[in-house]
Design a protein around this motif. Structure first.
Motif, PDB file in Angstrom:
ATOM      1  N   MET A 133       0.840  -1.197   0.000  1.00  0.00           N
ATOM      2  CA  MET A 133       0.000   0.000   0.000  1.00  0.00           C
ATOM      3  C   MET A 133       0.879   1.251   0.000  1.00  0.00           C
ATOM      4  O   MET A 133       0.640   2.198  -0.765  1.00  0.00           O
ATOM      5  N   TRP A 134       1.882   1.241   0.860  1.00  0.00           N
ATOM      6  CA  TRP A 134       2.782   2.396   0.929  1.00  0.00           C
ATOM      7  C   TRP A 134       3.510   2.606  -0.396  1.00  0.00           C
ATOM      8  O   TRP A 134       3.658   3.749  -0.850  1.00  0.00           O
ATOM      9  N   SER A 137       3.652   5.886  -2.675  1.00  0.00           N
ATOM     10  CA  SER A 137       4.916   6.515  -3.041  1.00  0.00           C
ATOM     11  C   SER A 137       5.000   6.715  -4.550  1.00  0.00           C
ATOM     12  O   SER A 137       5.385   7.791  -5.035  1.00  0.00           O
ATOM     13  N   ASP A 138       4.610   5.687  -5.305  1.00  0.00           N
ATOM     14  CA  ASP A 138       4.629   5.792  -6.767  1.00  0.00           C
ATOM     15  C   ASP A 138       3.682   6.871  -7.268  1.00  0.00           C
ATOM     16  O   ASP A 138       3.946   7.534  -8.280  1.00  0.00           O
ATOM     17  N   ASP A 139       2.573   7.068  -6.542  1.00  0.00           N
ATOM     18  CA  ASP A 139       1.575   8.072  -6.938  1.00  0.00           C
ATOM     19  C   ASP A 139       1.931   9.467  -6.452  1.00  0.00           C
ATOM     20  O   ASP A 139       1.198  10.424  -6.743  1.00  0.00           O
ATOM     21  N   PHE A 181      -1.170   9.486   3.931  1.00  0.00           N
ATOM     22  CA  PHE A 181      -1.383   9.592   2.483  1.00  0.00           C
ATOM     23  C   PHE A 181      -2.329  10.749   2.181  1.00  0.00           C
ATOM     24  O   PHE A 181      -3.062  11.218   3.056  1.00  0.00           O
ATOM     25  N   THR A 182      -2.303  11.199   0.951  1.00  0.00           N
ATOM     26  CA  THR A 182      -3.217  12.274   0.551  1.00  0.00           C
ATOM     27  C   THR A 182      -4.658  11.785   0.611  1.00  0.00           C
ATOM     28  O   THR A 182      -4.939  10.583   0.512  1.00  0.00           O
ATOM     29  N   LYS A 232      -9.437   6.559  -2.873  1.00  0.00           N
ATOM     30  CA  LYS A 232      -9.383   5.454  -3.827  1.00  0.00           C
ATOM     31  C   LYS A 232      -9.453   4.103  -3.114  1.00  0.00           C
ATOM     32  O   LYS A 232     -10.018   3.142  -3.654  1.00  0.00           O
ATOM     33  N   ILE A 233      -8.901   4.024  -1.910  1.00  0.00           N
ATOM     34  CA  ILE A 233      -9.031   2.789  -1.134  1.00  0.00           C
ATOM     35  C   ILE A 233     -10.485   2.607  -0.719  1.00  0.00           C
ATOM     36  O   ILE A 233     -11.061   1.522  -0.861  1.00  0.00           O
ATOM     37  N   GLU A 234     -11.095   3.682  -0.239  1.00  0.00           N
ATOM     38  CA  GLU A 234     -12.486   3.581   0.202  1.00  0.00           C
ATOM     39  C   GLU A 234     -13.415   3.209  -0.953  1.00  0.00           C
ATOM     40  O   GLU A 234     -14.360   2.417  -0.787  1.00  0.00           O
TER      41      GLU A 234
END
Length: 532
Positions: free
Chosen positions: A90-91, A95-97, A294-295, A301-303
Motif C-alpha cells: 500500500m505504501w 509513493s509511486d503516486d 497519504f493524501t 481510492k481505497i475507500e
C-alpha cells in the motif's frame, strides 16, 4: 442460518465505551488493564501484575511443597509475512503516486525494518534453532528468564530444599511444551534461567515422553517433553494426533478439538467477525490513520475500491555477516480492500514493534494515534473474544471445553501431593494464547467467562473481557501448594503473577475469609475433579 445484523455505532460511542471501561477492564480481583494507555492487547509485552512483597504468606504451620506453571511463549515477532508486506505494498503505491505526507514518507522504510528483522529473527541467538518469522525476540527471552527468577525467589525454600536433596531424594522438575518452536524455546530459556540461579537443580529436570502411539495405525514420534493434547489442543490433527478409540483417555480431548476447529468455520462466527469491521466506526478510524500518511485522494481510492492491496511479492534478506540468507514470498491471502482493513493491518505492526525493540529498532506509535489504537484494540479484542474467548452464549462451551485436559492436569498434580507423593517439585508447561485463553475461561476466572448472546455484539460497554489481561505475551497461571504437618493441603493461584481468586462458586473453599489460599479438598469438589 447466517446472522448478518450489523450493530452500527458512531466512533464517539465506541471510544467512549472504551474510555469508560478502563477502570474495570482487568481480570480477577479487578486488576487494571495491563495496557490501559497503549492498547497492545494480546501482544502486550509481559509484566508481573503484583509486587511480590505484597503476596499473602502461607498460614501458620504451612510450608510450600510444590508449584506449577502454564505459560504462553514470550514476546515474538510477526508470525508470518503478511501484515508487513500488505502495508508495504500500500505504501509503495502511494509513493509511486506521489501521495505521501511527510509522516507517510517514513512509514515505508520502517516497515522494511520490521520485515528484515522478522526475516532474520533469532539468527545467531543461542537457543533459537531456526531463524525467521514467529521466533521470540530479546524481549520475549527476557520475559521467561525473569519469570523463572521470580518463581525461584517466591519459592526459595522449596527449591533450596529440592536442590540440596537432589542426590539422595530427587524430586522432578517436569517440563512440557506444545512442541512448537517458540513454546519449546520459551521453556528452554525458562529452565536455563532456573539452572543458572541454582545449578544443583540440573539433575531434577525431566522432559517426559510424548503421549503415544498416535495415530495408532501409523504412529508419529514426538520429541520428549512434547504434548499436543495438553498444550496444543486447539489444533489437533489426524496426521499426528488422531484418536479413534472412545475408551482412550485422550479421545474426549481430540473430539473437543475437532468441535472447536469446526467452530472456526461456523457461519455465526463469520457473521460476528464481519460485523466488527463493518461498523462505520472502523472506516472513520481508518480514515483518521491513513490521512496522516497519504493524501486524501489516495485514501478516497481505497475507500472506493479503486485501490486494493495484498501481501504479494518476494523479498530476500541476508544477515550482516553474510552467513544467513532468507527468501520468502507472500501468499496473497492478507488483503486491504477498505479503510478499516488498512488501518487494522497497520495496527498489527504498531502492537508488534515493542516486542522487537532490540531487533527492528522502530517506533510505530507515531503512525497510530492513541484514540485509533484504542479503537483497533477493541476490534482485536472482539475478534479474539468470539474466536477463542467466552464467545456466543448459545454455542455453549465449544471454545473452552477442550481445556478440560489442562484443568485436570493441574488438579492431578496436586492430587499426588495430597496423597503424599512428592515425586514432583514443579511442573512447567509452555504453550500459546490459544491455550491460555480457553484455559482461563474453563477455570471461570472473574471477568473472563461472560458470554455474549447471539442477538447482541460484544463491546467494551457490555463485556469485561480484555485480551491484554487474559493473554498478554508470556501470560501465565501458577499454583503454589502448601501443606501442614497433619496433611492438609492448600492452593493459591497466581494469574500473571497476581494473586487471583478461583471461580466465585468456590468461595466457600477459602481457607479463611479474604484469603487467596483454598482448601484443596473443597476446591477440587467445587470444580468437579475426581482423583484417580
Amino acid at each position: 442460518m447466517v446472522h448478518t445484523t450489523v450493530f452500527r455505532r458512531p466512533l464517539a460511542y465506541v471510544l467512549g465505551s472504551v474510555a469508560l471501561s478502563l477502570a474495570g477492564c482487568g481480570g480477577g480481583d479487578d486488576a487494571p488493564s495491563a495496557s490501559a494507555n497503549l492498547y497492545y492487547q494480546t501482544k502486550t509485552p509481559y509484566s508481573p501484575q503484583q509486587n511480590a512483597a505484597t503476596y499473602e504468606a502461607p498460614p501458620s504451620g504451612y510450608s510450600t511443597v510444590y508449584t506449577q506453571l502454564m505459560a504462553r511463549h514470550g514476546s515474538r515477532g510477526l508470525s508470518s509475512l503478511k501484515y508487513d508486506l500488505a502495508v508495504y505494498n500500500m505504501w509503495k503505491k502511494a509513493s509511486d503516486d506521489g501521495a505521501l505526507t511527510a509522516l507517510g514518507a517514513q512509514l515505508g522504510p520502517d516497515v522494511l525494518k520490521i520485515m528484515k528483522a522478522n526475516f532474520l529473527l533469532g539468527y545467531n541467538v543461542a537457543g533459537i534453532s531456526k531463524p525467521g518469522y514467529g521466533n521470540e525476540t530479546q524481549v520475549g527471552i527476557t520475559e521467561h528468564t525473569q519469570l523463572a527468577q521470580r518463581m525461584l525467589s517466591r519459592n526459595a525454600a522449596l527449591f533450596t530444599q529440592a536442590g540440596a536433596a537432589a542426590a539422595s531424594s530427587p524430586r522432578q522438575i517436569v517440563v512440557v511444551t506444545s512442541g512448537v518452536d517458540r513454546a519449546v524455546d520459551s521453556g528452554a530459556f525458562f529452565v536455563k534461567s532456573l539452572l543458572a540461579a541454582q545449578t544443583n537443580l540440573t539433575s531434577l529436570v525431566n522432559y517426559p515422553a510424548a503421549p503415544a502411539p498416535y495415530p495408532a495405525a501409523a504412529p508419529v514420534a514426538q520429541p520428549a517433553g512434547t504434548n499436543h493434547f495438553l498444550l496444543y489442543f486447539h489444533k489437533l490433527v489426524a496426521a499426528t494426533d488422531l484418536v479413534t478409540n472412545p475408551a482412550d483417555p485422550l479421545y474426549p480431548t481430540y473430539q473437543d478439538s475437532q468441535a472447536f476447529q469446526n467452530w472456526l468455520k461456523d457461519s455465526d462466527l463469520a457473521a460476528k467477525q464481519a460485523a466488527i469491521l463493518a461498523d462505520p466506526a472502523a472506516k472513520t478510524a481508518g480514515r483518521v490513520v491513513l490521512e496522516r500518511l497519504f493524501t486524501k485522494a489516495f485514501v478516497d481510492k481505497i475507500e472506493a475500491g479503486t485501490y486494493s492491496f495484498a501481501n504479494t511479492g518476494t523479498f530476500t534478506y541476508s544477515s550482516d555477516d553474510g552467513k544467513f540468507t532468507s527468501t520468502l514470498a507472500g501468499d496473497g491471502k492478507t488483503g486491504i480492500s477498505n479503510l478499516g482493513e488498512a488501518a487494522s493491518l497497520l495496527y498489527e505492526l504498531y502492537v508488534i514493534a515493542p516486542a522487537m525493540k532490540s531487533e527492528a529498532k522502530v517506533d510505530f506509535s507515531g503512525y497510530m494515534p492513541l484514540a485509533q489504537a484504542q479503537y483497533f484494540a477493541f476490534t482485536q479484542d472482539a475478534a479474539d473474544f468470539y474466536k477463542m474467548g467466552p464467545g456466543i452464549l448459545e454455542k455453549g462451551s465449544v471454545t473452552w471445553k477442550m481445556a478440560q485436559i489442562l484443568e485436570d492436569d493441574f488438579f492431578t498434580e496436586v492430587d499426588a501431593i495430597a496423597k503424599g507423593n512428592l515425586g514432583h517439585v514443579a511442573k512447567l508447561r509452555f504453550a500459546h494464547a490459544e491455550i491460555v485463553i480457553p484455559f482461563a475461561s474453563k477455570m471461570g476466572l472473574k471477568n473472563v467467562l461472560q458470554q455474549q448472546p447471539l442477538a447482541s455484539l460484544y463491546s467494551y460497554a457490555n463485556n469485561p473481557w480484555r485480551g491484554d489481561y487474559v493473554a498478554p505475551m508470556a501470560a501465565n497461571m501458577q499454583w503454589d501448594v502448601v501443606k501442614n504437618s497433619s496433611g492438609t493441603v492448600l492452593v493459591k493461584m497466581l494469574y500473571n503473577e497476581k494473586e487471583t481468586d478461583f471461580k466465585a462458586a468456590c468461595d466457600s473453599a477459602r481457607f479463611a475469609t479474604g484469603s487467596h489460599y483454598y482448601d484443596y479438598t473443597k476446591l477440587k469438589t467445587c470444580y468437579g475433579h475426581t482423583s484417580l
